[in-house]
Motif scaffolding. Structure first.
Motif, short mmCIF file in Angstrom:
data_model
loop_
_atom_site.label_atom_id
_atom_site.label_comp_id
_atom_site.label_asym_id
_atom_site.label_seq_id
_atom_site.Cartn_x
_atom_site.Cartn_y
_atom_site.Cartn_z
N THR A 252 0.85 -1.20 0.00
CA THR A 252 0.00 0.00 0.00
C THR A 252 0.88 1.24 0.00
O THR A 252 1.70 1.42 0.89
CB THR A 252 -0.91 0.02 1.24
N ARG A 253 0.71 2.07 -1.03
CA ARG A 253 1.52 3.27 -1.10
C ARG A 253 0.83 4.41 -0.34
O ARG A 253 -0.39 4.44 -0.22
CB ARG A 253 1.78 3.64 -2.56
N VAL A 254 1.66 5.31 0.18
CA VAL A 254 1.15 6.38 1.05
C VAL A 254 1.41 7.74 0.42
O VAL A 254 2.55 8.05 0.05
CB VAL A 254 1.80 6.31 2.45
N ALA A 255 0.34 8.54 0.30
CA ALA A 255 0.47 9.91 -0.21
C ALA A 255 0.24 10.87 0.95
O ALA A 255 -0.76 10.77 1.66
CB ALA A 255 -0.54 10.16 -1.32
N ALA A 256 1.19 11.80 1.15
CA ALA A 256 1.07 12.81 2.21
C ALA A 256 0.87 14.17 1.55
O ALA A 256 1.50 14.48 0.54
CB ALA A 256 2.34 12.84 3.06
N VAL A 257 -0.02 14.99 2.13
CA VAL A 257 -0.40 16.26 1.50
C VAL A 257 0.75 17.26 1.42
O VAL A 257 0.80 18.09 0.52
CB VAL A 257 -1.62 16.87 2.20
N GLY A 258 1.68 17.19 2.36
CA GLY A 258 2.81 18.13 2.37
C GLY A 258 3.93 17.61 3.24
O GLY A 258 3.84 16.53 3.82
N GLU A 259 5.00 18.40 3.34
CA GLU A 259 6.19 17.96 4.07
C GLU A 259 5.93 17.77 5.57
O GLU A 259 6.52 16.91 6.20
CB GLU A 259 7.34 18.95 3.87
N THR A 260 5.05 18.61 6.15
CA THR A 260 4.75 18.48 7.58
C THR A 260 4.13 17.11 7.86
O THR A 260 4.51 16.41 8.79
CB THR A 260 3.76 19.59 8.04
N THR A 261 3.16 16.74 7.02
CA THR A 261 2.48 15.45 7.17
C THR A 261 3.45 14.30 6.88
O THR A 261 3.46 13.29 7.59
CB THR A 261 1.26 15.39 6.23
N ALA A 262 4.27 14.47 5.84
CA ALA A 262 5.26 13.44 5.50
C ALA A 262 6.23 13.23 6.65
O ALA A 262 6.54 12.09 7.02
CB ALA A 262 6.01 13.84 4.23
N ALA A 263 6.68 14.33 7.26
CA ALA A 263 7.63 14.23 8.38
C ALA A 263 6.98 13.54 9.57
O ALA A 263 7.61 12.73 10.27
CB ALA A 263 8.11 15.62 8.79
N LEU B 275 4.52 9.53 -1.87
CA LEU B 275 4.18 10.68 -2.71
C LEU B 275 3.87 11.91 -1.86
O LEU B 275 3.11 11.83 -0.90
CB LEU B 275 2.93 10.34 -3.57
N VAL B 276 4.50 13.03 -2.23
CA VAL B 276 4.18 14.35 -1.65
C VAL B 276 3.99 15.25 -2.86
O VAL B 276 4.86 15.28 -3.74
CB VAL B 276 5.31 14.89 -0.75
N PRO B 277 2.86 15.97 -2.97
CA PRO B 277 2.67 16.84 -4.14
C PRO B 277 3.86 17.79 -4.32
O PRO B 277 4.35 18.36 -3.35
CB PRO B 277 1.39 17.62 -3.80
N GLU B 278 4.30 17.92 -5.56
CA GLU B 278 5.51 18.71 -5.82
C GLU B 278 5.28 20.21 -5.64
O GLU B 278 6.11 20.92 -5.12
CB GLU B 278 6.02 18.44 -7.24
N LYS B 279 4.11 20.69 -6.09
CA LYS B 279 3.87 22.14 -6.05
C LYS B 279 2.74 22.51 -5.10
O LYS B 279 2.93 23.32 -4.20
CB LYS B 279 3.56 22.66 -7.46
N ASP B 280 1.58 21.95 -5.31
CA ASP B 280 0.40 22.36 -4.57
C ASP B 280 0.14 21.44 -3.38
O ASP B 280 -0.36 20.34 -3.53
CB ASP B 280 -0.81 22.36 -5.53
N ASN B 281 0.54 21.92 -2.16
CA ASN B 281 0.34 21.11 -0.95
C ASN B 281 -1.10 21.26 -0.45
O ASN B 281 -1.36 21.92 0.56
CB ASN B 281 1.32 21.52 0.15
N SER B 282 -2.02 20.66 -1.18
CA SER B 282 -3.43 20.73 -0.82
C SER B 282 -4.10 19.45 -1.28
O SER B 282 -3.50 18.65 -2.01
CB SER B 282 -4.11 21.92 -1.50
N ALA B 283 -5.36 19.25 -0.87
CA ALA B 283 -6.11 18.07 -1.31
C ALA B 283 -6.22 18.06 -2.84
O ALA B 283 -6.07 17.02 -3.48
CB ALA B 283 -7.49 18.07 -0.67
N GLU B 284 -6.43 19.25 -3.41
CA GLU B 284 -6.55 19.34 -4.88
C GLU B 284 -5.23 18.96 -5.55
O GLU B 284 -5.22 18.22 -6.53
CB GLU B 284 -6.92 20.78 -5.31
N GLY B 285 -4.13 19.45 -4.97
CA GLY B 285 -2.81 19.16 -5.53
C GLY B 285 -2.49 17.68 -5.47
O GLY B 285 -1.93 17.10 -6.40
N MET B 286 -2.87 17.06 -4.33
CA MET B 286 -2.63 15.63 -4.16
C MET B 286 -3.47 14.82 -5.16
O MET B 286 -2.96 13.88 -5.79
CB MET B 286 -2.96 15.20 -2.74
N ALA B 287 -4.73 15.20 -5.31
CA ALA B 287 -5.63 14.49 -6.24
C ALA B 287 -5.07 14.56 -7.67
O ALA B 287 -5.00 13.56 -8.37
CB ALA B 287 -7.03 15.10 -6.19
#
Length: 265
Positions: free
Chosen positions: A94-105, A116-128
């Motif tokens: 199971t792969r894990v996607a985190a919305v941003g660096e704070t969540t990833a950390a 996966l951490v969105p490269e530019k847009d750290n938001s639900a929309e960016g992740m989607a």
């Protein structure tokens, strides 16, 4: 070089910085602050309360451990607190996607992998957007969210043809600070407050009605800065990246506003 010289060389020597979250993440931030010479004051302002639909969360976590999902999406550090509290098992497949660096950390601090951490847009929309671009075939995705969060991510993923289980993992509640910390903020002994989410911003505004103008309010990225301003806070500095290191670095560019007697009662 003497020990005193070494301390003086650190950019945040003499600073007292409020860390608004506890747990492994808060410990990590405190250690980073100490390394820069600061005195961290860990004062959790938010915590999670159980979801009103605990059965659905329990079932989802059992299915997660059994390998039922291709992806797990995590949109806040508080979701990580919930996973950790439930001793949730995320299997390697199971792969894990985190919305941003704070969540990833926060995920990495408790031993979970991040794919996966969105490269530019750290938001639900960016992740989607990034997940949809990455996965052309329908996948089984578990999205865990707070009770107040809009199901933006789930709707986008469903629209793209994925099989989505959207589960409310927690409710966010404020944690009252001690009288001592309230006093230290109001009399300026706390030199900086880290604002790491919209929920934290709301609690800072609510719990500290009289923040001196000399106190630095540091937001972990533009989205949080926007939420903080909406909550009625005057943000002093915004980290250029959504990481703790960038946040601490942003604070370190300021001069300690005034000499404070550290031993004042």
């Amino acid at each position: 070089m003497t020990m005193t010289d070494s301390n003086q060389a650190k950019p945040l020597t003499g600073w007292r910085v409020l860390v608004p979250r506890g747990g492994p993440w808060g410990d990590g931030v405190a250690a980073s602050l100490r390394a820069q010479g600061a005195v961290p004051v860990v004062a959790p302002l938010i915590n999670f309360a159980p979801t009103t639909d605990q059965d659905s969360l329990d079932e989802a976590l059992v299915a997660l451990a059994a390998g039922a999902f291709d992806w797990l999406t995590v949109t806040s550090a508080t979701t990580v607190d919930v996973l950790f509290a439930h001793r949730a098992v995320i299997p390697p497949r199971t792969r894990v996607a985190a919305v941003g660096e704070t969540t990833a950390a926060a995920l990495q601090a408790v031993g979970y992998q991040v794919d996966l951490v969105p490269e530019k847009d750290n938001s639900a929309e960016g992740m989607a957007e990034q997940l949809i671009a990455l996965e052309s075939e329908p996948r089984r995705i578990l999205t865990l969210r707070s009770e107040i969060a809009k199901p933006v991510l789930s709707k986008s993923l469903l629209k793209a043809g994925h099989d989505v289980s959207s589960v409310v993992a927690y409710r966010t509640v404020g944690v009252p600070v001690t009288e001592r910390i309230l006093r230290d903020v109001e009399n300026g002994r706390i030199n900086a407050i880290l604002i790491t989410s919209g929920s934290v911003a709301e609690q800072v505004h609510e719990q500290f009605p009289s923040i001196p103008s000399t106190t630095l309010l540091a937001a972990i990225g533009p989205r949080t800065a926007k939420d903080a301003k909406k909550a009625g806070l005057s943000v002093s500095v915004v980290a250029d990246r959504q990481t703790v290191d960038a946040l601490i670095d942003a604070v370190s560019h300021f001069t300690l506003p005034h000499a404070v007697d550290e031993f004042a009662p």
